[in-house]
Design an enzyme around this catalytic site. Structure first.
Site, mmCIF file in Angstrom:
data_model
loop_
_atom_site.group_PDB
_atom_site.id
_atom_site.type_symbol
_atom_site.label_atom_id
_atom_site.label_comp_id
_atom_site.label_asym_id
_atom_site.label_seq_id
_atom_site.Cartn_x
_atom_site.Cartn_y
_atom_site.Cartn_z
ATOM 1 N N ASN A 119 0.864 -1.177 0.000
ATOM 2 C CA ASN A 119 0.000 0.000 0.000
ATOM 3 C C ASN A 119 0.906 1.234 0.000
ATOM 4 O OD1 ASN A 119 -1.823 2.026 0.514
ATOM 5 N ND2 ASN A 119 -2.391 1.307 2.564
ATOM 6 N N SER A 173 3.394 -1.973 10.350
ATOM 7 C CA SER A 173 4.841 -2.033 10.590
ATOM 8 C C SER A 173 5.451 -3.393 10.268
ATOM 9 C CB SER A 173 5.180 -1.611 12.024
ATOM 10 O OG SER A 173 4.804 -0.265 12.238
ATOM 11 N N GLU A 187 -6.905 4.783 7.760
ATOM 12 C CA GLU A 187 -6.636 6.183 7.422
ATOM 13 C C GLU A 187 -7.837 6.810 6.713
ATOM 14 O OE1 GLU A 187 -2.861 5.455 5.530
ATOM 15 O OE2 GLU A 187 -2.018 4.989 7.507
ATOM 16 N N GLU A 200 -5.427 -4.766 10.660
ATOM 17 C CA GLU A 200 -4.406 -3.729 10.824
ATOM 18 C C GLU A 200 -4.659 -2.968 12.119
ATOM 19 O OE1 GLU A 200 -2.468 -2.647 6.816
ATOM 20 O OE2 GLU A 200 -4.168 -1.316 7.126
ATOM 21 N N LYS A 203 0.097 4.199 -0.275
ATOM 22 C CA LYS A 203 -0.571 5.368 0.327
ATOM 23 C C LYS A 203 -0.347 6.590 -0.575
ATOM 24 C CE LYS A 203 -0.164 3.166 4.758
ATOM 25 N NZ LYS A 203 -0.151 3.283 6.209
ATOM 26 N N HIS A 247 -9.606 1.173 4.912
ATOM 27 C CA HIS A 247 -8.333 1.398 5.601
ATOM 28 C C HIS A 247 -8.563 2.394 6.744
ATOM 29 C CE1 HIS A 247 -4.230 2.565 6.480
ATOM 30 N NE2 HIS A 247 -3.843 1.466 5.853
ATOM 31 N N GLY A 263 2.507 2.339 10.672
ATOM 32 C CA GLY A 263 3.476 3.417 10.496
ATOM 33 C C GLY A 263 4.194 3.827 11.773
HETATM 34 P P1 PGA Z 1 2.817 0.333 7.540
HETATM 35 O O1 PGA Z 1 1.327 0.516 6.927
HETATM 36 O O2 PGA Z 1 3.366 -0.949 6.987
HETATM 37 O O3 PGA Z 1 3.565 1.541 7.066
HETATM 38 O O4 PGA Z 1 2.655 0.287 9.007
HETATM 39 C C1 PGA Z 1 0.480 -0.583 6.757
HETATM 40 C C2 PGA Z 1 -0.845 -0.113 6.205
HETATM 41 O O5 PGA Z 1 -1.366 0.906 6.693
HETATM 42 O O6 PGA Z 1 -1.404 -0.731 5.294
#
Ligand code: PGA
Length: 253
Positions: free
Chosen positions: A12, A216, A102, A170, A14, A100, A176
């Site tokens: 992803n 992460s 976010e 997640e 983003k 997601h 992140g």
């Molecule tokens: P990350 O994000 O690997 O940077 O923690 C995962 C995600 O939000 O899909």
């Protein structure tokens, strides 16, 4: 992970990446994939929407798949700035991520809206990656399983099967942050998700449906997560922006 489920390694991006990055990143992965005989995993990259067409071209013939990060619930219409599932399909996407955290946070998306988006994606012939996960506050309050069950019940699309839907667990606090869920925490939630899927869709679909971990995930922690019985791949943010890291995670699968 169970042998009967082929792991999905999904990147992803983003809101990262420019046109100039497509060749190195998508092209670099396509090159490695094309050189891999009968890969044991399925690889997917989900770039920002304007890069989808370029990425589709960059991975052509390699087996790497392209997906989007969101879609609208309507098939078409007056929705300025939004993107329909039929257009994503038309552009060459195979998958779309919905729900997601976010988007749930930045755009106040509810389970009901996520479900509608997922159903639009299925109707367009796309596969869905449905994201769920608890916040740190919810985990500290002992609500982890309740929150994940509520989100899954509320946003699982009608018509979901193991062939067209993937669940991504997640934990919001792990995204992140560099703070990855422990194997025990991960397996506990994944097992609860599978149990709920089995009760909703039957034992067979529940057994076959893939459940990804996201938050992460890095080359250094991928193996301990991938070997868990109910982890069938990863949804990877930060580490998907490096060919070497993303490939190393895929190899762990
Ligand atoms: P990350 O994000 O690997 O940077 O923690 C995962 C995600 O939000 O899909």
């Amino acid at each position: 992970m169970a042998a009967k489920r082929k792991p999905l390694i999904a990147g992803n991006w983003k809101m990262n990446g420019l046109k100039k990055d497509v060749r190195a990143l998508a092209g670099g992965l396509a090159k490695r994939m094309a050189m891999t005989k009968r890969p044991a995993f399925e690889m997917l990259i989900c770039p920002p929407a304007p890069l989808l067409g370029f990425c589709v071209d960059a991975v052509k013939g390699s087996g790497v798949k392209i997906g989007a990060q969101d879609c609208h619930a309507a098939e078409h219409g007056a929705h300025t700035g939004d993107i329909s599932a039929p257009l994503l399909k038309n552009m060459g996407c195979g998958y779309v991520i919905v729900g997601h955290s976010e988007r749930r946070t930045d755009h106040s998306e509810t389970d009901k809206e996520v479900k509608a988006k997922a159903e639009a994606a299925l109707a367009a012939g796309l596969k869905v990656i449905l994201c769920i996960g608890e916040t740190l506050k919810e985990r500290k309050a002992g609500q982890t399983l309740n929150v994940n069950r509520r989100q899954l019940r509320g946003s699982l699309p009608t018509g979901a099967t193991a062939a067209n839907t993937v669940i991504a667990y997640e934990p919001v606090w792990a995204i992140g942050t560099g703070q990855v869920a422990t194997p025990a925490q991960t397996q506990q939630v994944h097992a609860a998700i599978r149990k709920l899927i089995k009760s909703k869709l039957g034992a067979n679909e529940g057994d076959k449906m893939r459940i990804l971990y996201g938050g992460s995930m890095k080359p250094g922690n991928a193996t301990e997560l991938m070997i868990l019985p109910d982890v069938d791949g990863g949804l990877i943010g930060g580490a998907s922006l490096s060919v070497a890291d993303f490939w190393a995670i895929a190899e762990a699968a």
